[in-house]
Design an enzyme around this catalytic site. Structure first.
Site, mmCIF file in Angstrom:
data_model
loop_
_atom_site.group_PDB
_atom_site.id
_atom_site.type_symbol
_atom_site.label_atom_id
_atom_site.label_comp_id
_atom_site.label_asym_id
_atom_site.label_seq_id
_atom_site.Cartn_x
_atom_site.Cartn_y
_atom_site.Cartn_z
ATOM 1 N N CYS A 144 1.018 -1.115 -0.024
ATOM 2 C CA CYS A 144 0.085 -0.134 -0.072
ATOM 3 C C CYS A 144 0.859 1.093 -0.028
ATOM 4 C CB CYS A 144 -0.960 0.013 1.250
ATOM 5 S SG CYS A 144 -2.248 1.181 0.755
ATOM 6 N N ASP A 189 -3.694 1.102 9.977
ATOM 7 C CA ASP A 189 -4.791 1.920 10.136
ATOM 8 C C ASP A 189 -5.397 1.563 11.576
ATOM 9 O OD1 ASP A 189 -4.776 0.997 7.172
ATOM 10 O OD2 ASP A 189 -6.033 2.764 7.356
HETATM 11 P P1 RI2 Z 1 -0.228 6.286 6.844
HETATM 12 C C1 RI2 Z 1 -3.836 3.477 4.046
HETATM 13 O O1 RI2 Z 1 -5.228 3.062 4.208
HETATM 14 C C2 RI2 Z 1 -3.031 2.001 4.008
HETATM 15 O O2 RI2 Z 1 -3.900 0.837 4.454
HETATM 16 C C3 RI2 Z 1 -1.693 2.462 4.899
HETATM 17 O O3 RI2 Z 1 -1.011 1.379 5.100
HETATM 18 C C4 RI2 Z 1 -2.408 3.127 6.020
HETATM 19 O O4 RI2 Z 1 -3.552 3.785 5.685
HETATM 20 C C5 RI2 Z 1 -1.505 3.731 6.801
HETATM 21 O O5 RI2 Z 1 -1.153 4.968 6.023
HETATM 22 P P2 RI2 Z 1 -6.111 3.883 2.890
HETATM 23 O O6 RI2 Z 1 -6.575 5.193 3.494
HETATM 24 O O7 RI2 Z 1 -0.895 6.708 7.714
HETATM 25 O O8 RI2 Z 1 -5.363 3.891 1.429
HETATM 26 O O9 RI2 Z 1 1.280 5.559 7.312
HETATM 27 O O10 RI2 Z 1 -7.263 2.934 2.686
HETATM 28 O O11 RI2 Z 1 0.104 7.063 5.501
#
Ligand code: RI2
Length: 318
Positions: free
Chosen positions: A125, A194
């Site tokens: 991700c 998350d």
């Molecule tokens: P940071 C994201 O969720 C991903 O799952 C990623 O690993 C997590 O948030 C943490 O991201 P999404 O919003 O806070 O893409 O480290 O569903 O940037």
């Protein structure tokens, strides 16, 4: 950006990433408070509670969102004077945004110490916190190579690959299902989170738990980079993390789905990696084994008994 626009952008994932949505929510509360014309504490509290409800309802899984809202809204619980309540809330919103940015940078510094020169790192991700570690290791002169997954269906891996490429890091872009195939070439996995529950389970982008399982099988360390506000205090009381399931349109086009009347398309956004598959959690307050999640919640989020007996995530109405 005002409250409604922020809420819409978080919902549609124009603003995404657990840390970014937390900062966006804090900023929206700040703007909303500044725009509020009332001088009556009861009315102000009501309006801010409605704003908090709206923001928290946008995405159900990332705990950073209710944690940010809770931290910003806390003054409304105790203050009896409108002006100090408002000033305090706005101050806390600004402080949260600043501390959040600093936390990511500090995680980068701490996380880079777990990367060795010559390491091949796999990430899944698009996590600011995980990337901060990789980018810092690269900036410190380490010769590293990264495997970045595609991240179907929203393709956040494209953003990760671009960031790494722009930084001059040798990057392999792979489909999600190739993670186990390539694990034999990987020295270390780093993802974001998350939500982290009291028993150290890590909720992160769908596919994370499969990667952790493949890493475990191959004896590859699996690290999670996460600010302390990704830990979920309410899990102490037994509350479960709700896994967001998004529209099937993200997976296949509507016309294709219509041609498959007996097929249900499922699109869970996150999965849960049990603590057994996580080696360390890198936070801005230091590195913790997942078994110490309770300590992080109590000591870093300052979660006290009063909070624990309250059903309300942020503030009480009069
Ligand atoms: P940071 C994201 O969720 C991903 O799952 C990623 O690993 C997590 O948030 C943490 O991201 P999404 O919003 O806070 O893409 O480290 O569903 O940037």
């Amino acid at each position: 950006m005002n409250l409604e626009e922020t809420a819409r952008k978080i919902r549609t994932m124009e603003i995404r990433g657990a840390g970014r949505i937390a900062r966006a929510a804090a900023n929206a509360l700040y703007v909303h408070s500044m725009e509020e014309k009332t001088t009556d504490l009861v009315h102000y509290r009501k309006k801010m509670n409605e704003a908090a409800d709206l923001l928290v309802s946008t995405r159900p899984t990332a705990v950073s969102l209710p944690n940010a809202v809770n931290l910003v809204m806390r003054p409304l619980k105790n203050e009896s004077d409108f002006l100090s309540a408002r000033q305090n809330l706005e101050k806390r919103a600004l402080a949260f945004m600043k501390r959040s940015e600093e936390a990511v940078s500090r995680i980068g510094t701490i996380g880079a110490r777990h990367i060795r020169d010559g390491d091949v790192v796999l990430t899944h991700c698009n996590s600011e916190a995980a990337l901060a570690c990789i980018l810092m290791a690269h900036r410190q002169g380490m010769d590293i190579e990264v495997y970045a997954t595609e991240v179907r269906p929203r393709n956040q891996g494209h953003i990760t690959a671009k960031t790494l490429s722009d930084a001059g890091i040798k990057t392999n872009f792979i489909v999600d299902s190739a993670a186990r195939y390539f694990m034999k070439e990987v020295d270390l996995c780093i993802t974001g989170a998350d939500a982290i529950t009291v028993n150290g389970s890590v909720v992160n982008k769908i596919g994370t738990s499969q990667i952790a399982l493949a890493a475990h099988e191959a004896r590859v360390n699996f690290l999670v980079a996460a600010e302390t506000y990704k830990f979920a205090p309410w899990t102490i009381l037994g509350q479960r993390i709700l896994i967001e399931e998004r529209s099937s349109d993200e997976v296949i086009p509507a016309e294709m789905k219509n041609a498959l009347p007996n097929v249900t398309v499922r699109n869970p956004t996150f999965d849960i990696t049990p603590a057994d598959y996580v080696d360390l959690i890198i936070t801005e307050a230091g590195v913790y084994p997942p078994e110490m999640a309770y300590t992080v919640i109590k000591e870093q989020l300052h979660w006290d008994n009063e909070d624990m007996t309250s059903d309300l995530p942020y503030c009480e109405e009069e």
